[in-house]
Write an enzyme that holds these catalytic residues in place. Structure first.
Site, PDB file in Angstrom:
ATOM      1  N   ASP A 166       0.823  -1.215   0.000  1.00  0.00           N
ATOM      2  CA  ASP A 166       0.000   0.000   0.000  1.00  0.00           C
ATOM      3  C   ASP A 166       0.851   1.257   0.000  1.00  0.00           C
ATOM      4  OD1 ASP A 166      -2.147   1.641   2.382  1.00  0.00           O
ATOM      5  OD2 ASP A 166      -2.381   1.528   0.191  1.00  0.00           O
ATOM      6  N   GLU A 414       4.459  -8.141   7.374  1.00  0.00           N
ATOM      7  CA  GLU A 414       3.206  -8.864   7.194  1.00  0.00           C
ATOM      8  C   GLU A 414       3.281 -10.016   6.202  1.00  0.00           C
ATOM      9  OE1 GLU A 414       0.196  -6.139   6.294  1.00  0.00           O
ATOM     10  OE2 GLU A 414       0.205  -5.312   8.294  1.00  0.00           O
ATOM     11  N   GLU A 508       1.319  -1.076  13.906  1.00  0.00           N
ATOM     12  CA  GLU A 508       0.356  -0.417  13.011  1.00  0.00           C
ATOM     13  C   GLU A 508      -1.043  -0.512  13.595  1.00  0.00           C
ATOM     14  OE1 GLU A 508       2.219  -1.570   8.644  1.00  0.00           O
ATOM     15  OE2 GLU A 508       0.070  -1.205   8.864  1.00  0.00           O
TER      16      GLU A 508
END
Ligand SMILES: CCCN1C[C@@H](O)[C@H](O)[C@@H](C(=O)O)C1
Length: 599
Positions: A166, A414, A508
């Site tokens: 992202d 991740e 996050e």
């Protein structure tokens, strides 16, 4: 893996000329440049700033979104007095892969868009003349490269990236290019590790040099007074009553390394270091044997106009924002940042979790952006990917190992660790990276919400846990946030009731927030809702003593690919993209300035 990644310096033995400024630039959509002699000159080039991403300068979408090969070229006068020296070109970053040419001769290639590399051009340059430096760069994304993604060809023949991550695929010479002249026999690396107590610090050093000369090492305090000295390729510098490097209270010594032969200094390299130790003990993260609580952010190297390019002006502002808000740390999400970021953090006493661009190794990220139909680590691209992954881990650690600001290494962001196929990959990654850091700093990776205490197969690897959790935004959002809190507490209860004895840092969490959007009572995207979400997380953090850090996403708004979930980029910033505070900044400032360092 690069041989040496020392930051360029100018001194009595070395010369460093920055080649920043305007370079000739040209897209090469047919990849014909190499065979058609573009390395010796570009027909109808445009003038492109360096360092900068090329994307946001353009007014047409084909150029902004361009994917494929493109060229930079610059005529550089190389002085006669470089004679007898090793002449090198050092690229801070070329995103994502590059081939370097001098006077039409191919010198070397490099893969990886966020770490430096050096080309030895000694044999290719003409001293006392103008020389042609050309770089062919490619910015395509692939599943077997970092950062992970795909490149597709549209029906009109244009290529387009599909990132599994992202952030916008800003590309180009994003960091400075240096022309270097160094001694043929030179220092090409050094490392330090520390033992500290209140009344003494011992600096264990090692030097790597291409020379049989004697090695002399000294350490001077901030007043320039030499406080310790030693000789030899490896040794110890013992400092009585040291001033230690502390979080938000930095003190930097100067280590000076010399190559000496027949009483003549042949080369010298000096650097700033901080005397401090990093440890993980039980649920605690310790700096100089004292527990610290991390307050900070995930960030991006991202700004208006120059895209992903390092901009010292933006970095100065960002560090001032970190100090204003009461932060003491950040993660270099999702790639190693420019070396000047670490130097500034060294000076300001800010801790960095240094992250390699192993991002997008997961279906969820891709499904948000396009979708994978299998577990990432079952892919047939994994072997090739791993070679690039470990290579960039090695270079990140080689480049950043001497910064006191570096707290830990994040080896992945991740990854999909919910399948058994991830286990051999991470077993190899943690084995192959175990001895890269002389200071043995903790290694970790971030776990997203599919990778929980129950579902992750890879919890044994990290030295501490970085959790990315989005209740209140990607699920259980709005008025349902109370269920989000309940779910978060249920997961943390599992961690608490387990035999896991490592710290957890929330790396996050956050809410996209349109600056200036206010609603009473709140609504998602309003500034009020961003605060409510942070209040929820902080209520939870305050109830679990193994949570040793809070780093909401993100310091500032940043650019992403266009999509139906992005309003001109990601708006989870606590600050806007032009670095002005949303209401949440004042909320966090109040909270963080009330928390003691070892909260
Ligand atoms: C679920 C993915 C975790 N996280 C990755 C980060 O790069 C994104 O910007 C962030 C977000 O979607 O805001 C989510």
């Amino acid at each position: 893996m690069e041989k040496g990644l020392l930051y360029p310096v100018t001194n009595a033995y070395r010369e460093d000329q920055k080649l920043d400024g305007l370079w000739d630039f040209k897209f090469d959509p047919a990849s014909e440049g190499e065979q058609n002699g573009w390395a010796k000159g570009l027909a109808d080039p445009i003038e492109m700033p360096v360092p900068a991403s090329f994307n946001d300068f353009f007014t047409d979408k084909d150029a902004r979104e361009y994917t494929g090969d493109f060229w930079y070229l610059k005529k550089v006068f190389i002085p006669q007095h470089f004679a007898g020296k090793k002449v090198e070109l050092r690229f801070g970053a070329a995103t994502h892969r590059a081939v370097v040419y001098v006077n039409g001769q191919k010198i070397r290639s490099h893969e990886g868009g966020f770490l430096p590399f050096t080309a030895d051009v000694t044999a290719a340059v003409n001293l006392g003349e103008e020389n042609i430096i050309a770089v062919k760069i490619n910015n395509e994304l692939h599943r077997d490269a970092l950062p992970a993604g795909d490149t597709v060809t549209l029906k009109n023949g244009k290529r387009m990236v599909k990132p599994f991550f992202d952030f916008y695929n800003y590309s180009g010479l994003n960091r400075s290019v240096h022309l270097l002249a160094i001694p043929q026999g030179n220092i090409y690396d050094y490392s330090t590790s520390y033992e500290v107590s209140d009344d003494q610090a011992t600096v264990h050093y090692q030097v790597a040099a291409d020379s049989d000369a004697d090695i002399k090492v000294s350490l001077a305090d901030e007043d320039g007074v030499v406080v310790a000295a030693a000789t030899g390729q490896k040794g110890e510098l013992v400092v009585k009553n040291p001033t230690l490097w502390q979080v938000r209270d930095a003190y930097l010594y100067t280590i000076r390394i010399q190559l000496v032969k027949n009483d003549k200094v042949l080369d010298e390299y000096a650097d700033k270091i901080g005397l401090r130790t990093i440890e993980i003990k039980g649920h605690q993260i310790l700096v100089n044997h004292k527990p610290i609580y991390l307050k900070g952010f995930g960030r991006h190297e991202d700004s208006i106009y120059a895209g992903r390019a390092f901009d010292l002006n933006v970095e100065r502002r960002d560090v001032n924002l970190l100090k204003w808000i009461g932060a003491n740390s950040f993660r270099s999400s999702h790639y190693p940042y420019d070396e000047q970021v670490y130097k500034l953090a060294d000076r300001e006493g800010i801790l960095i979790t240094d992250e390699v661009p192993a991002v997008g190794f997961k279906m969820a990220a891709a499904s948000f952006l396009g979708g994978l139909d299998q577990s990432f680590f079952d892919g047939d691209w994994i072997d090739e990917l791993y070679k690039k992954h470990i290579d960039q881990v090695k270079d990140m650690i080689k480049r950043d190992k001497n910064h006191p600001s570096v707290l830990a290494w994040s080896l992945c962001n991740e990854p999909d660790t919910s399948t058994e196929s991830a286990v051999p990959y991470f077993t190899k990654l943690f084995n192959d990276s175990a001895d890269l850091d002389p200071q043995k700093r903790p290694r970790t990776f971030t776990l997203n919400e599919d990778d929980t205490f129950e579902t992750s197969k890879c919890l044994k690897f990290p030295d501490f846990y970085l959790l990315n959790r989005y209740p209140g935004w990607y699920h259980k959002w709005g008025y349902e946030i109370s269920d989000g809190e309940a779910g978060l507490r249920a997961e943390l209860d599992e961690w608490q009731n387990s035999d896991i004895d490592k710290p957890i840092v929330f790396s996050e969490y956050g809410a996209d927030t349109e600056p200036g959007l206010h609603k009473l009572p709140s609504i998602m995207w309003s500034e009020e809702y961003q605060i409510e979400l942070l209040e929820m997380f902080n209520r939870v953090f305050d109830d679990y003593d193994f949570i040793r850090g809070e780093q909401p996403w993100n310091l500032a708004d940043f650019q992403t690919v266009e999509g139906n979930m992005r309003v001109n980029g990601n708006k989870k910033g606590i600050f806007t993209r032009d670095r002005q505070p949303k209401a949440a900044a004042f909320y966090l400032r109040k909270r963080w300035n009330s928390l003691p360092l070892d909260y």
